[in-house]
Design an enzyme around this catalytic site. Structure first.
Site, PDB file in Angstrom:
ATOM      1  N   ARG A 104      81.910 -61.099 140.830  1.00  0.00           N
ATOM      2  CA  ARG A 104      82.020 -62.024 139.697  1.00  0.00           C
ATOM      3  C   ARG A 104      83.272 -62.859 139.893  1.00  0.00           C
ATOM      4  O   ARG A 104      84.369 -62.322 139.964  1.00  0.00           O
ATOM      5  CB  ARG A 104      82.087 -61.243 138.388  1.00  0.00           C
ATOM      6  N   HIS A 148      86.719 -70.222 133.071  1.00  0.00           N
ATOM      7  CA  HIS A 148      87.603 -69.076 132.856  1.00  0.00           C
ATOM      8  C   HIS A 148      88.966 -69.627 132.390  1.00  0.00           C
ATOM      9  O   HIS A 148      89.987 -69.412 133.033  1.00  0.00           O
ATOM     10  CB  HIS A 148      87.726 -68.253 134.143  1.00  0.00           C
ATOM     11  N   GLU A 194      85.565 -64.881 127.830  1.00  0.00           N
ATOM     12  CA  GLU A 194      86.391 -64.514 126.668  1.00  0.00           C
ATOM     13  C   GLU A 194      86.678 -65.703 125.753  1.00  0.00           C
ATOM     14  O   GLU A 194      87.839 -66.037 125.480  1.00  0.00           O
ATOM     15  CB  GLU A 194      87.705 -63.860 127.124  1.00  0.00           C
ATOM     16  N   ASN A 335      83.898 -57.691 128.172  1.00  0.00           N
ATOM     17  CA  ASN A 335      85.091 -57.164 128.837  1.00  0.00           C
ATOM     18  C   ASN A 335      85.680 -56.107 127.918  1.00  0.00           C
ATOM     19  O   ASN A 335      85.906 -56.379 126.731  1.00  0.00           O
ATOM     20  CB  ASN A 335      86.118 -58.271 129.080  1.00  0.00           C
ATOM     21  N   TYR A 337      88.595 -52.946 127.518  1.00  0.00           N
ATOM     22  CA  TYR A 337      89.755 -52.217 128.042  1.00  0.00           C
ATOM     23  C   TYR A 337      90.254 -51.138 127.094  1.00  0.00           C
ATOM     24  O   TYR A 337      90.553 -50.041 127.516  1.00  0.00           O
ATOM     25  CB  TYR A 337      90.905 -53.190 128.338  1.00  0.00           C
ATOM     26  N   GLU A 404      84.084 -56.730 132.743  1.00  0.00           N
ATOM     27  CA  GLU A 404      85.434 -56.304 133.126  1.00  0.00           C
ATOM     28  C   GLU A 404      85.722 -54.960 132.488  1.00  0.00           C
ATOM     29  O   GLU A 404      85.401 -54.737 131.327  1.00  0.00           O
ATOM     30  CB  GLU A 404      86.512 -57.300 132.629  1.00  0.00           C
TER      31      GLU A 404
END
Ligand SMILES: *[C@@H]1O[C@H](CO)[C@@H](O)[C@H](O)[C@H]1NC(C)=O
Ligand SMILES: *[C@@H]1O[C@H](CO)[C@@H](O)[C@H](O)[C@H]1NC(C)=O
Ligand SMILES: *[C@@H]1O[C@H](CO)[C@@H](O)[C@H](O)[C@H]1NC(C)=O
Ligand SMILES: *[C@@H]1O[C@H](CO)[C@@H](O)[C@H](O)[C@H]1NC(C)=O
Ligand SMILES: *[C@@H]1O[C@H](CO)[C@@H](O)[C@H](O)[C@H]1NC(C)=O
Length: 513
Positions: A104, A148, A194, A335, A337, A404
């Site tokens: 990606r 991005h 995002e 994504n 985390y 991600e």
């Protein structure tokens, strides 16, 4: 205790370095995942390419921001980064050796179309053709992000970039070039990475380019309005996405057989207490971060909680805009985390000229608990599954890519990155449970393939499977243990239960040292 632990770790590392096949994957087998499930790794253009002013590329808002000092948050810029522009062949070889199904990456808009609109830069076109061909010839799928966060500076200067509806036309034209030139080989398109963080960071708080915020923000923005612009920018991103997706579907999808989606940074939102106020607040936080985009994509309108708290500052979809946006995603990229505790904060609704963050009326604190108090703080996959359950309840089923996921460490920490191995192992393992529980997850990408210029932390913060010593002029990619672990998993190497136990122990020992 300290010494003993250290010796055991050293011995084990010695064993592992001498016989890498011993580094196995605890209880996980690649072939237990669906045959079409893709495993990959991610990066983005500004973070890895370098060659910032070579071969006709012009600056993006990220070049401007980095050269102006990154809002004093950290040092560094993407002028050289990992130099992937020159080293893509070597990188693709490492990916192939690792066993990645997919890479990606993103396309630098101002490399392909330097002024954001108008003529194509042939050298930029050639670079992405080369990269894509190199991937395909090694059997690696190209999963491409169009945006991005790196808007061509020209468009920012000319009409204010994303605050202006003109962006919809220029973004669609850029997307058209990408579909036309690369779509015969690229089957997975993500329009925007995002989008939620781009709005909040760039137009509410102002710590990200183009650094817009109200004068009350601690960041010294020279322009902006945190009460209105985040909503305007998101509205324009939704329209730009939908316009590009509509174009893709009408002109390319039949021939190219690809998919188009959107990407969001997601968190687990855990109510701080079991009071109904906090439970409702956690839902509201999710509406503001994710429903802001998902609700228009699925239902054609913003969530009720946002309409209530934002009022007339929230743009209204016209009937035709709503129809355009609704149903415009083939998948959602997530994504993930870490997670937050959410506490209701009704007082923030009394702030004068309140911004997006205050409109949410919540207080967020990092999720911690007894068992997650040390390095492993972020290993809480049940919060990801909780999030997916909640999204499914509200929006129904839609295909998801985990775009991600990964662990942040300091750049100079050890190449024997046991905590990262443990992190990846637990999340990848939990994805299997989520698949078995009926979640439509199509792929998983580690952030990041190598140590990159981090947009939220520069060069000090790293997530990579490969380490790059910035003082080494050759920028040699050095494998961390995690790259070997991932490779073993991807190659379906079998498990030795004794060594699997050692992985667990070592992650713990490492944290204790
Ligand atoms: C932001 O815009 C709103 C609506 O136009 C206005 O009421 C408010 O005063 C503006 N805030 C700032 C800080 O300029
Ligand atoms: C904002 O400006 C003040 C005063 O010049 C300075 O002390 C502060 O560091 C600046 N903040 C940021 C985030 O740049
Ligand atoms: C809230 O309730 C759930 C389920 O009953 C329980 O597992 C959890 O520990 C409670 N949380 C708090 C903060 O009391
Ligand atoms: C990492 O170590 C190198 C060499 O000791 C040093 O030059 C560099 O400043 C360190 N980087 C960070 C981010 O601490
Ligand atoms: C993966 O490994 C398992 C366990 O050793 C084996 O049974 C299976 O056939 C392997 N699958 C593939 C696709 O190689």
């Amino acid at each position: 205790m300290w010494k003993k632990g250290f010796v055991v770790v050293e011995l084990l590392l010695l064993m592992l370095v001498c016989s890498p096949v011993l580094l196995v994957v605890d209880g996980l087998r690649r072939d237990e995942y669906p045959p079409h499930f893709v495993f990959g790794a991610s990066t983005s253009a500004y973070q890895v390419e370098g060659a910032a002013d070579e071969d006709g590329r012009k600056p993006s808002i990220w070049d401007t921001f980095a050269h102006a000092g990154n809002a004093n948050m950290y040092k560094g810029d993407g002028d050289i980064a990992c130099d992937q522009y020159h080293k893509y062949k070597e990188d693709v070889q490492l990916m192939a050796k690792m066993g990645l199904d997919a890479y990606r990456f993103s396309i630098s808009w101002s490399r392909l179309i330097p002024d954001g609109k108008g003529p194509i830069n042939q050298k930029g076109l050639q670079y992405y053709n080369n990269l894509i061909n190199e991937l395909i010839s090694h059997g690696i799928q190209a999963h491409v992000t169009l945006y991005h966060w790196d808007l061509p500076q020209t468009l920012e200067d000319e009409y204010g970039g994303w605050v202006n509806k003109k962006i919809v036309r220029d973004f669609t034209a850029f997307a058209n070039v990408c579909f036309r030139e690369f779509g015969d080989r690229v089957k997975h398109w993500t329009t925007i990475n995002e989008g939620n963080v781009f709005s909040q960071g760039g137009y509410d708080i102002g710590f990200l380019p183009p650094q817009h915020c109200s004068p009350s923000s601690i960041f010294n923005c020279s322009k902006g309005n945190s009460s209105t612009e985040p909503y305007l920018v998101t509205h324009n991103m939704l329209l730009a996405h939908a316009s590009a997706a509509t174009l893709y579907r009408s002109k390319y999808q039949d021939k190219q057989h690809g998919f188009i989606g959107f990407n969001l940074l997601a968190f687990g939102f855990v109510p701080l207490t079991n009071t109904s106020e906090d439970i409702i607040a956690a839902q509201r936080a999710q509406d503001f971060f994710l429903g802001w985009f998902l609700s228009p994509f699925i239902f054609g309108d913003y969530p009720e909680t946002m309409k209530k708290n934002v009022g007339s500052r929230l743009p209204i979809f016209t009937k035709s805009e709503s129809n355009l946006v609704k149903g415009s995603i083939d998948f959602v990229g997530i994504n993930f985390y870490y997670s937050y505790f959410v506490k209701d904060n009704p007082r923030s609704l009394y702030i004068k000229d309140r911004d997006y963050t205050a409109d949410m009326a919540v207080e967020l604190t990092a999720y911690t608990s007894e068992e997650t108090s040390k390095d492993e703080a972020q290993i809480i996959p049940w919060t990801l599954e909780g999030l997916l359950d909640s999204l499914k309840n509200i929006y129904g089923d839609f295909p998801i890519y985990i775009h991600e996921n990964g662990l942040q460490t300091h750049r100079n920490s050890s190449l024997e990155d046991w905590p990262r191995i443990k992190y990846l192992q637990e999340y990848i393992g939990s994805i299997l449970d989520m698949l078995r529980n009926g979640h439509d997850i199509r792929g998983y990408f580690v952030w990041s393939f190598m140590d990159v210029f981090e947009l939220l932390g520069g060069y000090e913060s790293t997530f990579g499977l490969y380490y790059i010593d910035l003082n080494d002029p050759t920028l040699r990619r050095q494998p961390k243990l995690s790259s070997q672990w991932y490779s073993n998993f991807l190659n379906n190497r079998t498990m030795d239960p004794m060594v699997a136990m050692q992985i667990e122990k070592n992650a713990l020992l490492h944290n204790a040292i």
